[in-house]
Design a protein around this motif. Structure first.
Motif, PDB file in Angstrom:
ATOM      1  N   ASN A   1      75.469  70.655  74.912  1.00  0.00           N
ATOM      2  CA  ASN A   1      76.480  71.606  74.656  1.00  0.00           C
ATOM      3  C   ASN A   1      76.459  73.065  74.775  1.00  0.00           C
ATOM      4  OD1 ASN A   1      77.983  69.007  74.002  1.00  0.00           O
ATOM      5  ND2 ASN A   1      77.024  68.995  72.100  1.00  0.00           N
ATOM      6  N   LYS A   2      75.464  73.699  74.679  1.00  0.00           N
ATOM      7  CA  LYS A   2      75.069  75.042  74.555  1.00  0.00           C
ATOM      8  C   LYS A   2      74.336  75.718  75.436  1.00  0.00           C
ATOM      9  CE  LYS A   2      76.466  74.292  69.733  1.00  0.00           C
ATOM     10  NZ  LYS A   2      75.781  74.316  68.121  1.00  0.00           N
ATOM     11  N   PHE A   3      73.679  75.103  76.217  1.00  0.00           N
ATOM     12  CA  PHE A   3      72.562  75.738  77.247  1.00  0.00           C
ATOM     13  C   PHE A   3      73.322  76.469  78.214  1.00  0.00           C
ATOM     14  CE2 PHE A   3      69.619  75.400  80.642  1.00  0.00           C
ATOM     15  CZ  PHE A   3      68.776  76.453  80.437  1.00  0.00           C
ATOM     16  N   GLN A   4      74.050  75.719  79.018  1.00  0.00           N
ATOM     17  CA  GLN A   4      74.487  75.930  80.255  1.00  0.00           C
ATOM     18  C   GLN A   4      75.116  77.186  80.331  1.00  0.00           C
ATOM     19  OE1 GLN A   4      73.451  74.874  83.259  1.00  0.00           O
ATOM     20  NE2 GLN A   4      72.355  73.176  82.064  1.00  0.00           N
ATOM     21  N   SER A   5      76.038  77.299  79.362  1.00  0.00           N
ATOM     22  CA  SER A   5      76.947  78.640  79.281  1.00  0.00           C
ATOM     23  C   SER A   5      76.141  79.843  78.748  1.00  0.00           C
ATOM     24  CB  SER A   5      77.968  78.613  78.137  1.00  0.00           C
ATOM     25  OG  SER A   5      77.450  78.400  76.893  1.00  0.00           O
ATOM     26  N   LEU A   6      74.726  79.791  78.550  1.00  0.00           N
ATOM     27  CA  LEU A   6      73.814  80.853  78.147  1.00  0.00           C
ATOM     28  C   LEU A   6      73.490  81.622  79.344  1.00  0.00           C
ATOM     29  CD1 LEU A   6      72.084  81.918  75.742  1.00  0.00           C
ATOM     30  CD2 LEU A   6      70.219  80.609  76.735  1.00  0.00           C
ATOM     31  N   HIS A   7      73.479  81.137  80.327  1.00  0.00           N
ATOM     32  CA  HIS A   7      73.488  81.736  81.910  1.00  0.00           C
ATOM     33  C   HIS A   7      74.685  82.731  82.016  1.00  0.00           C
ATOM     34  CE1 HIS A   7      70.913  78.423  82.490  1.00  0.00           C
ATOM     35  NE2 HIS A   7      70.237  79.327  83.501  1.00  0.00           N
ATOM     36  N   GLN A   8      75.802  82.626  81.731  1.00  0.00           N
ATOM     37  CA  GLN A   8      77.129  83.309  81.906  1.00  0.00           C
ATOM     38  C   GLN A   8      76.773  84.591  80.826  1.00  0.00           C
ATOM     39  OE1 GLN A   8      79.575  83.260  84.327  1.00  0.00           O
ATOM     40  NE2 GLN A   8      79.700  85.343  83.487  1.00  0.00           N
ATOM     41  N   PHE A   9      76.349  84.186  79.662  1.00  0.00           N
ATOM     42  CA  PHE A   9      76.169  85.162  78.665  1.00  0.00           C
ATOM     43  C   PHE A   9      75.246  86.057  79.127  1.00  0.00           C
ATOM     44  CE2 PHE A   9      73.194  86.679  75.074  1.00  0.00           C
ATOM     45  CZ  PHE A   9      74.142  87.306  74.368  1.00  0.00           C
ATOM     46  N   ILE A  10      74.035  85.781  79.603  1.00  0.00           N
ATOM     47  CA  ILE A  10      72.923  86.811  80.300  1.00  0.00           C
ATOM     48  C   ILE A  10      73.493  87.531  81.317  1.00  0.00           C
ATOM     49  CG2 ILE A  10      70.823  86.621  81.420  1.00  0.00           C
ATOM     50  CD1 ILE A  10      69.917  84.213  79.886  1.00  0.00           C
ATOM     51  N   ASP A  11      74.293  87.073  82.225  1.00  0.00           N
ATOM     52  CA  ASP A  11      74.759  87.788  83.359  1.00  0.00           C
ATOM     53  C   ASP A  11      75.889  88.790  82.767  1.00  0.00           C
ATOM     54  OD1 ASP A  11      73.679  86.247  85.074  1.00  0.00           O
ATOM     55  OD2 ASP A  11      75.375  84.978  85.568  1.00  0.00           O
ATOM     56  N   ASP A  12      76.727  88.495  81.911  1.00  0.00           N
ATOM     57  CA  ASP A  12      77.581  89.413  81.369  1.00  0.00           C
ATOM     58  C   ASP A  12      76.885  90.671  80.489  1.00  0.00           C
ATOM     59  OD1 ASP A  12      79.621  87.841  82.252  1.00  0.00           O
ATOM     60  OD2 ASP A  12      80.301  86.843  80.401  1.00  0.00           O
ATOM     61  N   TYR A  13      75.868  90.238  79.796  1.00  0.00           N
ATOM     62  CA  TYR A  13      75.079  91.268  79.125  1.00  0.00           C
ATOM     63  C   TYR A  13      74.616  92.464  80.119  1.00  0.00           C
ATOM     64  CZ  TYR A  13      71.786  93.283  75.697  1.00  0.00           C
ATOM     65  OH  TYR A  13      71.241  93.915  75.092  1.00  0.00           O
ATOM     66  N   VAL A  14      73.799  91.729  81.053  1.00  0.00           N
ATOM     67  CA  VAL A  14      73.225  92.555  81.869  1.00  0.00           C
ATOM     68  C   VAL A  14      74.163  93.497  82.687  1.00  0.00           C
ATOM     69  CG1 VAL A  14      71.737  92.770  83.848  1.00  0.00           C
ATOM     70  CG2 VAL A  14      71.119  91.363  82.063  1.00  0.00           C
ATOM     71  N   GLN A  15      75.228  92.826  83.084  1.00  0.00           N
ATOM     72  CA  GLN A  15      76.374  93.679  83.661  1.00  0.00           C
ATOM     73  C   GLN A  15      76.743  94.788  82.720  1.00  0.00           C
ATOM     74  OE1 GLN A  15      79.504  91.933  86.256  1.00  0.00           O
ATOM     75  NE2 GLN A  15      80.774  92.790  84.590  1.00  0.00           N
ATOM     76  N   TYR A  16      76.782  94.456  81.550  1.00  0.00           N
ATOM     77  CA  TYR A  16      77.304  95.424  80.621  1.00  0.00           C
ATOM     78  C   TYR A  16      76.437  96.616  80.289  1.00  0.00           C
ATOM     79  CZ  TYR A  16      78.909  97.169  75.953  1.00  0.00           C
ATOM     80  OH  TYR A  16      79.692  97.898  74.947  1.00  0.00           O
ATOM     81  N   ILE A  17      75.030  96.225  80.250  1.00  0.00           N
ATOM     82  CA  ILE A  17      74.093  97.538  79.936  1.00  0.00           C
ATOM     83  C   ILE A  17      73.520  98.036  81.201  1.00  0.00           C
ATOM     84  CG2 ILE A  17      73.528  96.258  77.715  1.00  0.00           C
ATOM     85  CD1 ILE A  17      70.773  95.698  79.044  1.00  0.00           C
ATOM     86  N   GLN A  18      73.860  97.622  82.435  1.00  0.00           N
ATOM     87  CA  GLN A  18      73.397  98.068  83.510  1.00  0.00           C
ATOM     88  C   GLN A  18      72.942  99.663  83.897  1.00  0.00           C
ATOM     89  OE1 GLN A  18      74.663  96.126  87.156  1.00  0.00           O
ATOM     90  NE2 GLN A  18      73.335  97.027  88.448  1.00  0.00           N
ATOM     91  N   TYR A  19      74.108 100.293  83.658  1.00  0.00           N
ATOM     92  CA  TYR A  19      74.314 101.637  84.042  1.00  0.00           C
ATOM     93  C   TYR A  19      73.301 102.314  82.792  1.00  0.00           C
ATOM     94  CZ  TYR A  19      77.171 100.261  87.634  1.00  0.00           C
ATOM     95  OH  TYR A  19      77.461  99.832  88.807  1.00  0.00           O
ATOM     96  N   ALA A  20      73.604 101.969  81.559  1.00  0.00           N
ATOM     97  CA  ALA A  20      72.891 102.608  80.582  1.00  0.00           C
ATOM     98  C   ALA A  20      71.269 102.359  80.820  1.00  0.00           C
ATOM     99  CB  ALA A  20      73.152 102.191  79.135  1.00  0.00           C
ATOM    100  N   ALA A  21      70.743 101.457  81.258  1.00  0.00           N
ATOM    101  CA  ALA A  21      69.381 100.954  81.637  1.00  0.00           C
ATOM    102  C   ALA A  21      68.959 101.978  82.766  1.00  0.00           C
ATOM    103  CB  ALA A  21      69.160  99.487  82.001  1.00  0.00           C
ATOM    104  N   GLU A  22      69.661 102.003  83.784  1.00  0.00           N
ATOM    105  CA  GLU A  22      69.350 102.861  84.699  1.00  0.00           C
ATOM    106  C   GLU A  22      68.949 104.289  84.356  1.00  0.00           C
ATOM    107  OE1 GLU A  22      69.236 102.970  88.449  1.00  0.00           O
ATOM    108  OE2 GLU A  22      68.680 101.026  87.829  1.00  0.00           O
ATOM    109  N   CYS A  23      70.009 104.864  83.114  1.00  0.00           N
ATOM    110  CA  CYS A  23      69.687 106.125  82.649  1.00  0.00           C
ATOM    111  C   CYS A  23      68.529 106.056  81.846  1.00  0.00           C
ATOM    112  CB  CYS A  23      71.256 106.550  81.739  1.00  0.00           C
ATOM    113  SG  CYS A  23      72.581 107.115  82.926  1.00  0.00           S
ATOM    114  N   ASP A  24      68.224 105.064  81.077  1.00  0.00           N
ATOM    115  CA  ASP A  24      67.198 104.815  80.252  1.00  0.00           C
ATOM    116  C   ASP A  24      65.844 105.048  81.215  1.00  0.00           C
ATOM    117  OD1 ASP A  24      66.240 103.796  77.432  1.00  0.00           O
ATOM    118  OD2 ASP A  24      64.896 102.983  79.011  1.00  0.00           O
ATOM    119  N   TYR A  25      66.053 104.416  82.256  1.00  0.00           N
ATOM    120  CA  TYR A  25      64.764 104.418  83.065  1.00  0.00           C
ATOM    121  C   TYR A  25      64.473 105.857  83.658  1.00  0.00           C
ATOM    122  CZ  TYR A  25      61.383 103.388  86.887  1.00  0.00           C
ATOM    123  OH  TYR A  25      60.363 103.570  87.694  1.00  0.00           O
ATOM    124  N   ARG A  26      65.388 106.676  83.874  1.00  0.00           N
ATOM    125  CA  ARG A  26      65.247 108.070  84.420  1.00  0.00           C
ATOM    126  C   ARG A  26      64.703 108.846  83.193  1.00  0.00           C
ATOM    127  NH1 ARG A  26      70.095 106.611  87.275  1.00  0.00           N
ATOM    128  NH2 ARG A  26      71.436 107.725  85.630  1.00  0.00           N
TER     129      ARG A  26
END
Length: 482
Positions: free
Chosen positions: A422-447
């Motif tokens: 009941n709860k595993f498959q939707s975890l993939h969408q959670f991961i996609d959404d989270y990485v999309q949310y932090i993506q640009y901040a992560a780029e700034c962090d790497y710089r």
């Protein structure tokens, strides 16, 4: 129209780290004309883009300042806000896609101690997010700050901190409190997903409390420090670890039965309760609430753990009398969470338990905390339990022996089937959404911190998901057949 917009956003986030850097320059948010500055010239460039180009190509990608899927006057307004804000605060490196927490220590003091707080002020600007602002540049709120962590505090540059607010605030978007942490996760080369997914799995497993966490960008004394994770500090509280608070140096026989907040630790200290484990090693038990123990409290804790330990190491595994002292369902959910993340340091350090007051109450495992060692065997097939082939730096206790009990495995199987179905498959969408949310901040962090591993966050996400899926497949084969 909705489908078109959705596809455009996917393209936007996918191409951002390549199209924006095709000429080899370090792109920063709002740098429309690629001169490595964000200023009035970019406003002119964006206005030209609005007047002369269609919403396609690289011009569209770097001009969609507010990431709403189109280029319009709203992006020009947002760019003006960013430039005005940068000039006022000096945070020209931030992505402005996450809330920014500004902390200014008294007289600009450096934070050099894990034990001694220093005075500071703070405020949180939600920037281009739906979060609420807390304080402002003209109305900064008081707090105290110090270092925290064990191995993570030893990192020379990007360090974690502990915060104690003067007044309670809901910094993580949940309940008001005074106590929070700023976790750096400098060592998380798996797209900053280890703790975030570990906490999310804990919630989905139904743990009684999982710390709330929120990605932010930190500006400390005017210096941009990159992406951080504003997180609940684990402590006794009606909205956190909800047990009766016990006084330090308590001696009353009824009161010393609880409440307790304790940790199986991997770092020895003088104030710990230490007992021999049935394996021949030692259990190091760190009390967090209460913190300072009377002899009566120390003896109670030692007797409780020694009794449970003796029953865990009983030769006849058909007898599960240890369950009179340990809540088996909380242990199963805690353990499954650790297995999914292949957290070999579980049952070693950061292994929290709590107990309500009363002779008949049991030790409850949780809350979860540190997943910094998740997937350490990433170069191997994910086909081992966490208590098999333990890394040298781990002091894993109890779980290998407890896993020998048939009844414990029955409880694991029951909780696993519920999670997997009941709860595993939707975890993939959670991961996609989270990485999309932090993506640009992560780029700034790497710089900001190129010596760490924050680049190519989408590729690192794919590695994380691969490891996760391999481990879940292995666990499903083992536990769904029972």
């Amino acid at each position: 129209m909705v489908t078109l917009m959705h596809n455009r956003l996917i393209i936007y986030f996918f191409l951002a780290t390549t199209a924006f850097r095709a000429d080899g320059q370090n792109w920063k948010w709002g740098d429309i004309n690629f001169d490595q500055e964000v200023n009035i010239a970019d406003i002119t460039s964006l206005a030209s883009t609005l007047a002369t180009t269609a919403n396609t190509g690289n011009e569209w990608l770097r001009s969609d300042i507010n990431t709403d899927g189109e280029v319009s006057i709203a992006d020009l307004t947002r760019l003006i806000q960013i430039i005005t804000h940068d000039e006022a605060t000096g945070d020209k490196c931030a992505s402005h896609t996450l809330p920014i927490i500004y902390i200014n220590t008294q007289l600009g003091q450096n934070i050099v101690s894990k034990n001694d707080y220093i005075n500071a002020t703070y405020y949180i600007d939600p920037t281009n997010t739906s979060n609420d602002s807390i304080g402002s540049i003209d109305n900064q709120l008081p707090l105290e700050i110090r270092g925290r962590g064990n191995s993570t505090w030893l990192y020379p540059l990007k360090k974690p901190y502990r915060l104690k607010l003067k007044q309670k605030e809901a910094l993580t978007g949940t309940y008001k409190n005074k106590h929070f942490t700023l976790l750096a996760h400098a060592e998380d080369w798996l797209a900053f997903l280890r703790n975030e997914v570990g906490f999310e799995v804990s919630k989905r497993m139904g743990m009684s409390y999982t710390p709330a966490t929120r990605p932010v960008e930190l500006v400390l004394n005017g210096d941009y420090k990159g992406i951080y994770f504003l997180t609940d500090q684990i402590r006794v509280d009606k909205n956190r670890v909800n047990v009766v608070e016990q006084d330090d140096f308590e001696t009353d026989p009824d009161r010393i039965t609880g409440g307790w907040l304790i940790e199986l630790d991997n770092y020895p200290d003088s104030y710990q309760v230490k007992i021999p484990e049935g394996s021949g090693e030692s259990l190091w038990i760190t009390p967090h609430s209460p913190e300072q123990l009377s002899p009566e409290q120390a003896n109670y804790l030692a007797h409780l753990f020694a009794t449970a330990d003796s029953l865990i190491y009983i030769p006849d595994k058909s007898i599960s009398d240890w369950e009179k002292y340990i809540d088996v369902d909380s242990l199963a959910c805690f353990y499954i969470t650790q297995e999914i993340l292949d957290n070999c340091e579980a049952f070693s350090g950061s292994c929290f338990m709590h107990k309500q007051r009363g002779d008949s109450t049991k030790l409850i495992f949780g809350p979860v905390w540190d997943f910094g060692s998740a997937f350490p065997r990433h170069k191997q097939p994910q086909t081992k339990f966490i208590y098999e082939d333990i890394p040298a730096y781990c002091r894993t206790r109890w779980i290998a022996e407890i896993a020998k009990f048939p009844h414990f495995n029955e409880v694991i199987s029951r909780h696993w089937k519920e999670f997997y179905s009941n709860k595993f498959q939707s975890l993939h969408q959670f991961i996609d959404d989270y990485v999309q949310y932090i993506q640009y901040a992560a780029e700034c962090d790497y710089r900001r911190w190129p010596q760490y591993s924050g680049n190519n966050i989408t590729g690192r996400k794919r590695t994380f998901v691969k490891l996760l899926d391999e481990k879940v497949k292995f666990l499903n084969e083992k536990w769904s057949l029972q």
